[in-house]
Every structure is written in C-alpha cells, then in structure tokens.
Design an enzyme around this catalytic site. Structure first.
Site, short mmCIF file in Angstrom:
data_model
loop_
_atom_site.label_atom_id
_atom_site.label_comp_id
_atom_site.label_asym_id
_atom_site.label_seq_id
_atom_site.Cartn_x
_atom_site.Cartn_y
_atom_site.Cartn_z
CE1 TYR A 20 1.22 0.35 4.30
CE2 TYR A 20 -0.21 -1.54 4.58
CZ TYR A 20 0.78 -0.70 5.06
OH TYR A 20 1.33 -0.94 6.29
CB CYS A 21 4.48 1.97 -0.07
SG CYS A 21 5.59 3.40 0.08
N GLY A 69 10.33 6.62 2.06
CA GLY A 69 11.33 5.56 2.04
C GLY A 69 11.68 5.05 3.43
CB CYS A 256 -1.96 18.18 9.70
SG CYS A 256 -1.44 16.60 8.97
CB CYS A 262 -2.76 22.10 5.50
SG CYS A 262 -3.85 20.99 4.56
CG ASP A 278 4.79 12.48 3.47
OD1 ASP A 278 5.61 12.25 2.58
OD2 ASP A 278 4.43 11.62 4.30
CB CYS A 349 -17.67 11.23 4.91
SG CYS A 349 -19.05 12.17 5.62
#
Length: 392
Positions: A20-21, A69, A256, A262, A278, A349
């Site tokens: 899932y990266c 990474g 956040c 943000c 990110d 949601c």
C-alpha cells in the site's frame, strides 16, 4: 513558531515493498531517464536545512523529522553529521529528532546511537504477525514481522523511546481488538492509526483492494474506543482519541488531519526540493529548492498559503453543515474524492460519523471532567458503572 518540515534523506528509496506504499512511485521524480536509484541527501543540503531550521521564527524547540522511504538507509554517519550540525547552529535553542522507520534494519549499533542522541523512533507495525505480513513485505514478497519485532527488541534493549504507527487497511480492519490489544502490549503507550485510502477510478469500490472501506474504518475505531474507554484512558494514548478530546475542549489539534487548515509545513526531499506536503509531492506542488530559496519564502509563498487555507475553503456544503465537522474538519484533503452537489467530501466520511457519534456521550463527559481539573481517567469508572446498569 519554528518551521514544520518532514525531511526525506534518501527520498523514496526503501528496503521494503509494502503493497500500500504511496511513496515508492515518487522515485521516478528524482531518478531521471538514466534509471539510477535515488541517492542520499548531500552534506550541503543537510547543512543548509539545519541552519535554516534554527533560523525559523521564535525561540522554542526545533524538531527534525526524518522519514522515507526508509530513512535508516542514510546510515549512522549521516545522522551523526546531522547532530553535529544541530549542535553547531542551535545556540541556546533546544532541538529534538524524530525518525520514522519500518524497523527492519535496527541493530545494536542503531539502538546505541538513537539512545545516546535521544532520537524518538516511530515504528510501523500493523498488528499480529498474520495481519502485519499481509501488506508489509520485502522486495521478495516475504513478510517483515519477525524483523520488525527484532527491531523493537533493539530499541527496548537500549532504552530508546518509540511510538507505534499502524495502518488500518482491508485486512486488519476486520480484527480491531486483536490489532489494538497486540499493539498495546508492544507499545510504550502511544499509538497512531493511519487509514489506507488510495483512489482507483477503475475499481467498482473506487479504491484499491488494500484500502479500508469507510464503514469498516468506523467499526474499527468504535470497537477500539470501547476497549480504550473501559480500561486504557491515561495509559494508552491513541492519536484520534486525543485529537477528538482536544476538539471538544477547543484546544489545538495535535495532528494536521483534524485541524481546521493544513499547517504551514513542507516536505524536504533529498535533492533539496521542497513540496507542499508529504501527500502532495508532484511538480505542481513544488515550492522551490532549499539551496536557492529560503524555507521562510517557500512556506510563506502565495501558493503555499492557498494550499494551507484550501482545506477549509474547499469544503462542500454537506461538510459545512455537518454536526461532527468540529471534530473531523474534513480530515486530509488527499482523501476527498467523493462527489457532492457542490464539491468533494472525504471518502471516510461515513466511518468518521459513526465513530464521532458513538464516542460523543463519553467524550463530552471526559471533556467536562478535564475542564474541572480532574484526571481524564475518571471516565473509565463512569463508563463501567453505566455499562453495569444497561438492561439486557
């Protein structure tokens, strides 16, 4: 207030190939047509970064966050130099280092270094062996559980403080209590759950097979919350629960995801390039390069300010009129792709609504307890007493 930057000293480079990266694919942004692998942050970029961080506004602590990474691939000499530079430029200003790792490369040498330099380690662990190994695999497709557990043993042996970060994905979402109880035992009391959500417009569900379905996400947190509220308040700190209580108390969001907008943060790649976040690393979100632009200018730019404020400004009417908006704040913009009549809302949601509505009675009680200057743990006695009087 000091700058908030996530630094990636080896970029997307990693010794793992987690299913899932979302960041491995970013390698193409930095390798060029030659197909070379990403390198390590140069000494020049590192020194510029450290110097500018200590030039940030205020006199408070400066936090250096190292991610990948796999950031351990940069090697101990890199971080030894980072600490030397931090000591050189800090003056009277305190600083701290946080490193997020998959844990598989930790050994005695790493344990000794992290302990001596007081690094806080974040370790990725998705639950018991079978659940963890479902998606957290190495380059050969082998599960990483045993190596991660060995890494945790190294941290404990050397007395390194650490937190555990777990994803909520399509496998462990069906096993909330098994996942939570296992992680509780392995942790030092701090847990962060991150939902795996990746849009796939060609899929019937709209997301990838490893993404967590919204309803199951809500059920996961609801089950974990009931266990936590009955026995673990004050002993185990789960990020969403802390954030929710904080929003009931009107305090600043600790993360956040649950803030109105943000933060003015940035992502520093090993090349010196700075991106908006990110989760938004692409050419249109590039803010400049630290070797040619100051962090102040990049984080205060018109483009970055628009990005920061866009979290609240771009909420659809359905969200603006929602009773739990005060708690979720629309969550992360990266997960907003469900169409509404006048915009997009968060894929999760329904799950968030389920959790916030379920937890509301006890969260309100707990907020009241805290406002009165009493320990939040008192909620456990009230909760257990109420459970005993619930008619069958």
């Amino acid at each position: 207030m000091s700058y908030s930057i996530i630094a990636k000293p080896v970029g997307p480079r990693c010794n793992m190939r987690c299913t899932y990266c979302y960041y491995l694919e970013k390698e193409s942004l930095f390798t060029g047509s030659g197909g070379k692998t990403c390198g390590t942050m140069s000494e020049q970029v590192l020194e510029t970064y450290v110097r500018q961080m200590f030039g940030s506004p205020g006199t408070g602590p400066v936090e250096f966050v190292w991610q990948g990474g796999e950031p351990l691939l940069a090697g101990i000499p890199f971080y030894r130099e980072a600490v030397r530079l931090q000591q050189k430029y800090a003056g009277q200003r305190p600083f701290a280092n946080v490193i997020q790792s998959n844990g598989t490369l930790l050994d005695d040498e790493w344990g000794e270094f992290l302990a001596r330099n007081r690094f806080l380690a974040g370790i990725s662990l998705d639950g018991p062996e079978k659940l963890h190994n479902a998606y957290r695999v190495d380059r050969q497709g082998n599960g990483s559980f045993k190596k991660v557990m060995n890494g945790l043993d190294m941290l404990r042996k050397h007395g390194v403080d650490y937190n555990i970060l777990a994803t909520i994905n399509s496998r462990n979402a069906d096993h909330p209590l098994a996942t939570y109880r296992f992680l509780r035992e392995q942790s030092q009391g701090f847990l962060q759950f991150v939902p795996v959500v990746r849009q796939d417009t060609e899929s019937e569900s709209g997301v990838t097979p490893w993404s967590v379905e919204s309803g199951r996400f809500g059920e996961f947190y609801t089950a974990v919350y009931d266990e936590w509220i009955s026995r673990d308040v004050g002993k185990v700190f789960v990020q969403l629960f802390d954030a929710t209580l904080g929003n009931y108390l009107g305090g600043p969001a600790p993360v956040c995801y649950y803030a109105e907008n943000c933060p003015k943060t940035g992502l520093l790649e090993h090349t010196g390039e700075v991106f908006a976040c990110d989760h938004f690393v692409s050419p249109e979100y590039k803010r400049g390069n630290i070797m040619f632009h100051s962090l102040r200018d990049m984080l205060e730019s018109k483009e970055q300010n628009s990005f920061v404020l866009g979290k609240s400004r771009n909420l659809p009417t359905e969200c603006r009129t929602c009773a739990v908006l005060f708690a979720c704040k629309g969550e992360c913009p990266k997960n907003r792709f469900l169409r509404t009549t006048d915009g997009t809302k968060n894929y999760l949601c329904a799950g968030y609504k389920q959790f916030f509505e379920h937890s509301a009675p006890t969260m309100k009680q707990m907020a009241c307890i805290v406002r009165q200057g009493r320990p939040a743990e008192e909620i456990m006695y009230l909760f257990r007493a109420e459970q005993q009087h619930v008619p069958e």
